[in-house]
Design a protein around this motif. Structure first.
Motif, PDB file in Angstrom:
ATOM      1  N   GLY A 117      46.860  39.198  30.006  1.00  0.00           N
ATOM      2  CA  GLY A 117      47.758  38.355  29.022  1.00  0.00           C
ATOM      3  C   GLY A 117      48.264  39.229  28.015  1.00  0.00           C
ATOM      4  O   GLY A 117      49.357  38.928  27.348  1.00  0.00           O
ATOM      5  N   LYS A 118      48.086  40.687  28.281  1.00  0.00           N
ATOM      6  CA  LYS A 118      48.993  41.846  27.499  1.00  0.00           C
ATOM      7  C   LYS A 118      49.772  42.567  28.621  1.00  0.00           C
ATOM      8  O   LYS A 118      49.288  42.877  29.767  1.00  0.00           O
ATOM      9  N   PRO A 119      50.638  43.288  27.847  1.00  0.00           N
ATOM     10  CA  PRO A 119      51.368  44.277  28.669  1.00  0.00           C
ATOM     11  C   PRO A 119      50.627  45.466  29.164  1.00  0.00           C
ATOM     12  O   PRO A 119      49.684  45.683  28.681  1.00  0.00           O
ATOM     13  N   VAL A 120      50.963  46.049  30.244  1.00  0.00           N
ATOM     14  CA  VAL A 120      50.402  47.095  30.887  1.00  0.00           C
ATOM     15  C   VAL A 120      50.428  48.434  29.871  1.00  0.00           C
ATOM     16  O   VAL A 120      51.479  48.467  29.199  1.00  0.00           O
ATOM     17  N   PHE A 121      49.485  49.185  29.707  1.00  0.00           N
ATOM     18  CA  PHE A 121      49.170  50.127  28.683  1.00  0.00           C
ATOM     19  C   PHE A 121      49.202  49.728  27.291  1.00  0.00           C
ATOM     20  O   PHE A 121      49.617  50.585  26.326  1.00  0.00           O
ATOM     21  N   SER A 122      48.921  48.522  27.054  1.00  0.00           N
ATOM     22  CA  SER A 122      49.078  48.102  25.509  1.00  0.00           C
ATOM     23  C   SER A 122      48.566  48.484  24.721  1.00  0.00           C
ATOM     24  O   SER A 122      49.007  48.984  23.447  1.00  0.00           O
ATOM     25  N   ASP A 123      47.189  49.143  24.704  1.00  0.00           N
ATOM     26  CA  ASP A 123      46.325  49.961  23.697  1.00  0.00           C
ATOM     27  C   ASP A 123      47.048  51.402  23.711  1.00  0.00           C
ATOM     28  O   ASP A 123      47.214  51.832  22.388  1.00  0.00           O
ATOM     29  N   LEU A 124      47.743  51.904  24.617  1.00  0.00           N
ATOM     30  CA  LEU A 124      48.220  53.182  24.407  1.00  0.00           C
ATOM     31  C   LEU A 124      49.618  53.148  23.801  1.00  0.00           C
ATOM     32  O   LEU A 124      50.166  53.807  22.881  1.00  0.00           O
ATOM     33  N   ARG A 125      50.267  52.068  24.010  1.00  0.00           N
ATOM     34  CA  ARG A 125      51.437  51.649  23.384  1.00  0.00           C
ATOM     35  C   ARG A 125      51.369  51.724  21.894  1.00  0.00           C
ATOM     36  O   ARG A 125      52.217  52.167  21.164  1.00  0.00           O
ATOM     37  N   THR A 126      50.451  50.902  21.356  1.00  0.00           N
ATOM     38  CA  THR A 126      50.032  50.973  19.883  1.00  0.00           C
ATOM     39  C   THR A 126      49.116  52.303  19.426  1.00  0.00           C
ATOM     40  O   THR A 126      49.040  52.127  18.083  1.00  0.00           O
ATOM     41  N   ARG A 127      49.185  53.002  20.350  1.00  0.00           N
ATOM     42  CA  ARG A 127      48.115  54.498  19.648  1.00  0.00           C
ATOM     43  C   ARG A 127      46.822  53.931  19.469  1.00  0.00           C
ATOM     44  O   ARG A 127      46.480  54.753  18.471  1.00  0.00           O
ATOM     45  N   LYS A 128      46.244  52.904  19.831  1.00  0.00           N
ATOM     46  CA  LYS A 128      44.725  52.481  19.379  1.00  0.00           C
ATOM     47  C   LYS A 128      43.877  53.521  19.898  1.00  0.00           C
ATOM     48  O   LYS A 128      43.907  54.298  20.943  1.00  0.00           O
ATOM     49  N   LYS A 129      42.666  53.907  18.905  1.00  0.00           N
ATOM     50  CA  LYS A 129      41.924  54.886  18.985  1.00  0.00           C
ATOM     51  C   LYS A 129      40.697  54.135  19.760  1.00  0.00           C
ATOM     52  O   LYS A 129      39.702  53.723  18.941  1.00  0.00           O
ATOM     53  N   THR A 130      40.745  53.690  20.925  1.00  0.00           N
ATOM     54  CA  THR A 130      39.640  52.955  21.509  1.00  0.00           C
ATOM     55  C   THR A 130      38.752  53.833  22.122  1.00  0.00           C
ATOM     56  O   THR A 130      38.743  55.149  22.247  1.00  0.00           O
ATOM     57  N   LEU A 131      37.797  53.313  22.573  1.00  0.00           N
ATOM     58  CA  LEU A 131      36.440  54.163  23.037  1.00  0.00           C
ATOM     59  C   LEU A 131      36.842  55.275  24.205  1.00  0.00           C
ATOM     60  O   LEU A 131      36.623  56.394  23.951  1.00  0.00           O
ATOM     61  N   PRO A 132      37.540  54.765  25.308  1.00  0.00           N
ATOM     62  CA  PRO A 132      37.852  55.829  26.285  1.00  0.00           C
ATOM     63  C   PRO A 132      39.007  56.889  25.822  1.00  0.00           C
ATOM     64  O   PRO A 132      38.807  57.906  25.983  1.00  0.00           O
ATOM     65  N   VAL A 133      39.714  56.445  24.920  1.00  0.00           N
ATOM     66  CA  VAL A 133      40.904  57.268  24.287  1.00  0.00           C
ATOM     67  C   VAL A 133      40.111  58.322  23.486  1.00  0.00           C
ATOM     68  O   VAL A 133      40.307  59.572  23.521  1.00  0.00           O
ATOM     69  N   VAL A 134      39.475  57.892  22.438  1.00  0.00           N
ATOM     70  CA  VAL A 134      38.755  58.764  21.491  1.00  0.00           C
ATOM     71  C   VAL A 134      37.862  59.712  22.573  1.00  0.00           C
ATOM     72  O   VAL A 134      37.516  61.116  22.117  1.00  0.00           O
ATOM     73  N   ALA A 135      37.005  59.140  23.366  1.00  0.00           N
ATOM     74  CA  ALA A 135      36.252  60.317  24.374  1.00  0.00           C
ATOM     75  C   ALA A 135      36.999  61.327  24.993  1.00  0.00           C
ATOM     76  O   ALA A 135      36.799  62.602  24.983  1.00  0.00           O
ATOM     77  N   ALA A 136      38.384  60.938  25.308  1.00  0.00           N
ATOM     78  CA  ALA A 136      39.293  61.933  25.957  1.00  0.00           C
ATOM     79  C   ALA A 136      39.673  62.869  24.870  1.00  0.00           C
ATOM     80  O   ALA A 136      39.637  64.225  25.029  1.00  0.00           O
ATOM     81  N   LEU A 137      40.079  62.365  23.684  1.00  0.00           N
ATOM     82  CA  LEU A 137      40.646  63.183  22.468  1.00  0.00           C
ATOM     83  C   LEU A 137      39.580  64.146  21.992  1.00  0.00           C
ATOM     84  O   LEU A 137      39.968  65.210  21.872  1.00  0.00           O
ATOM     85  N   ARG A 138      38.302  63.852  22.071  1.00  0.00           N
ATOM     86  CA  ARG A 138      37.185  64.563  21.666  1.00  0.00           C
ATOM     87  C   ARG A 138      36.621  65.406  22.762  1.00  0.00           C
ATOM     88  O   ARG A 138      35.455  66.309  22.663  1.00  0.00           O
ATOM     89  N   SER A 139      37.144  65.483  24.010  1.00  0.00           N
ATOM     90  CA  SER A 139      36.517  66.164  25.152  1.00  0.00           C
ATOM     91  C   SER A 139      36.565  67.586  25.094  1.00  0.00           C
ATOM     92  O   SER A 139      35.944  68.328  25.921  1.00  0.00           O
ATOM     93  N   GLY A 140      37.340  68.216  24.369  1.00  0.00           N
ATOM     94  CA  GLY A 140      37.604  69.545  24.529  1.00  0.00           C
ATOM     95  C   GLY A 140      38.359  70.171  25.484  1.00  0.00           C
ATOM     96  O   GLY A 140      38.269  71.331  25.890  1.00  0.00           O
ATOM     97  N   THR A 141      39.085  68.985  26.478  1.00  0.00           N
ATOM     98  CA  THR A 141      39.835  69.671  27.556  1.00  0.00           C
ATOM     99  C   THR A 141      41.393  69.772  27.315  1.00  0.00           C
ATOM    100  O   THR A 141      41.804  69.291  26.549  1.00  0.00           O
ATOM    101  N   ALA A 142      41.942  70.679  28.187  1.00  0.00           N
ATOM    102  CA  ALA A 142      43.399  70.695  28.188  1.00  0.00           C
ATOM    103  C   ALA A 142      44.018  69.265  28.130  1.00  0.00           C
ATOM    104  O   ALA A 142      45.140  69.088  27.390  1.00  0.00           O
TER     105      ALA A 142
END
Length: 350
Positions: A249-274
């Motif tokens: 019931g929400k647009p595709v990529f809805s959490d990315l669109r609003t820059r939410k710091k969700t669990l998979p996003v924060v895991a990626a941001l703190r991954s130390g990867t390129a």
């Protein structure tokens, strides 16, 4: 194991979950409607719209009303301790009211314009009216428990209020994360536990409490719900990026669109990867992300390991929840229903 046996077992779990949800709707909705009918006219009107009972003019509609997962958990946990589910109906109503209080407020704070495939209440009635309606539902939740006359009513109110305070704390942290670029994964997990796990744990604890469960059973079932709630949040966060809009019931990529710091996003941001560093650069851009940038951000979350992290955590937390359920020593039928509900909650195609 042969495929037919696996399919039969899965089908049995699906039927057990469907039976539990159908029973919860049948038993709890009349009591929920009776409670909402006690609200002042304007608050009742907004609450009924949000709950999917009528349109913005008050005309009855057939709208999506949610799955009734929390009420089903309450009733099943009452059965799990050998109690009468009917005695736990006030708790099921109270938890559902508290849940909808949080949704009304969340939609305003997050600016969400769709809920259950309909315009959110604040977009129809205004943000102030929606906030007040949410306040009314939370007040009503406490009143329903007190008015039940159950011997454990005062304890139940404390359990509910503690969970709601945790929920509010989690929502506060979630909002604070929007202004920060240094969110750690551990604090994001605490936020999700407060925001989602606390109320599901409360639902299970209240069912056990009003069902007459022993102290240890209440504690184990509370832990079952808390772990399941955090598992659910991992899955929900995955759907917030990769979910099918026709289902979510929400647009595709809805959490990315609003820059939410969700669990998979924060895991990626703190991954130390390129890939994590590239994602951080996208998240810190001032302009709204374009469609191609959103698709690239989703790819970066996956490449940086955020998608796999949340998938694995969802599975690990489910198994932890099921261990707590076994430790509560429920009778076979209640164990089957709660296991089925737990597995349904974290289905990735829900």
């Amino acid at each position: 194991m042969q495929k037919s046996t696996v399919d039969e077992r899965a089908g049995g779990l699906d039927r057990a979950a469907a039976d539990a949800l159908d029973r919860a709707r049948t038993v709890v909705e009349p009591a929920l409607r009776a409670a909402v009918d006690r609200l002042p006219g304007r608050m009742r009107h907004i609450a009924g719209y949000h709950l999917g009972w009528w349109d913005e003019h008050g005309a009855p509609v057939t709208a999506h009303r949610g799955k009734a997962i929390r009420p089903a958990m309450v009733l099943a946990c009452a059965s799990a301790v050998g109690g009468d589910p009917e005695a736990a109906v006030p708790a099921a109503v109270a938890v559902e009211l508290a849940h909808d209080f949080s949704l009304l407020h969340d939609d305003v704070m997050d600016g969400d314009v769709r809920r259950r495939h309909r315009p959110t209440a604040w977009t129809v009635f205004g943000s102030s009216a929606a906030i007040l309606a949410g306040d009314a539902l939370q007040t009503l939740a406490t009143d329903v428990l007190v008015a039940s006359g159950h011997p454990e009513a005062s304890t139940a109110v404390r359990v509910l209020n503690t969970a709601v305070l945790s929920l509010i704390n989690g929502q506060s942290a979630d909002l604070a994360f929007e202004e920060r670029s240094d969110v750690e994964l551990a604090e994001c997990q605490r936020m999700a536990g407060d925001k989602t796990g606390a109320l599901l744990g409360c639902a299970c604890a209240l069912g056990a409490l009003l069902g007459g469960g022993r102290t240890q059973q209440v504690a184990r079932l509370c832990s079952f719900g808390e772990s399941l709630g955090l598992s659910f949040q991992h899955v929900d966060d995955l759907l917030g990026i990769w979910g099918d809009p026709s289902t979510t019931g929400k647009p595709v990529f809805s959490d990315l669109r609003t820059r939410k710091k969700t669990l998979p996003v924060v895991a990626a941001l703190r991954s130390g990867t390129a890939a994590g560093q590239q994602l951080a650069e996208l998240y810190h851009r001032e302009h709204p992300l374009t469609g191609s940038e959103l698709a690239h951000a989703a790819e970066l979350v996956a490449v940086a390991g955020g998608r796999v992290f949340s998938q694995r955590e969802a599975d690990r937390l489910l198994e932890q929840a099921l261990r707590d359920l076994r430790d509560a020593d429920p009778p076979p039928r209640a164990a089957e229903q709660l296991t089925a509900l737990a597995r349904m909650v974290i289905r990735r195609d829900r």
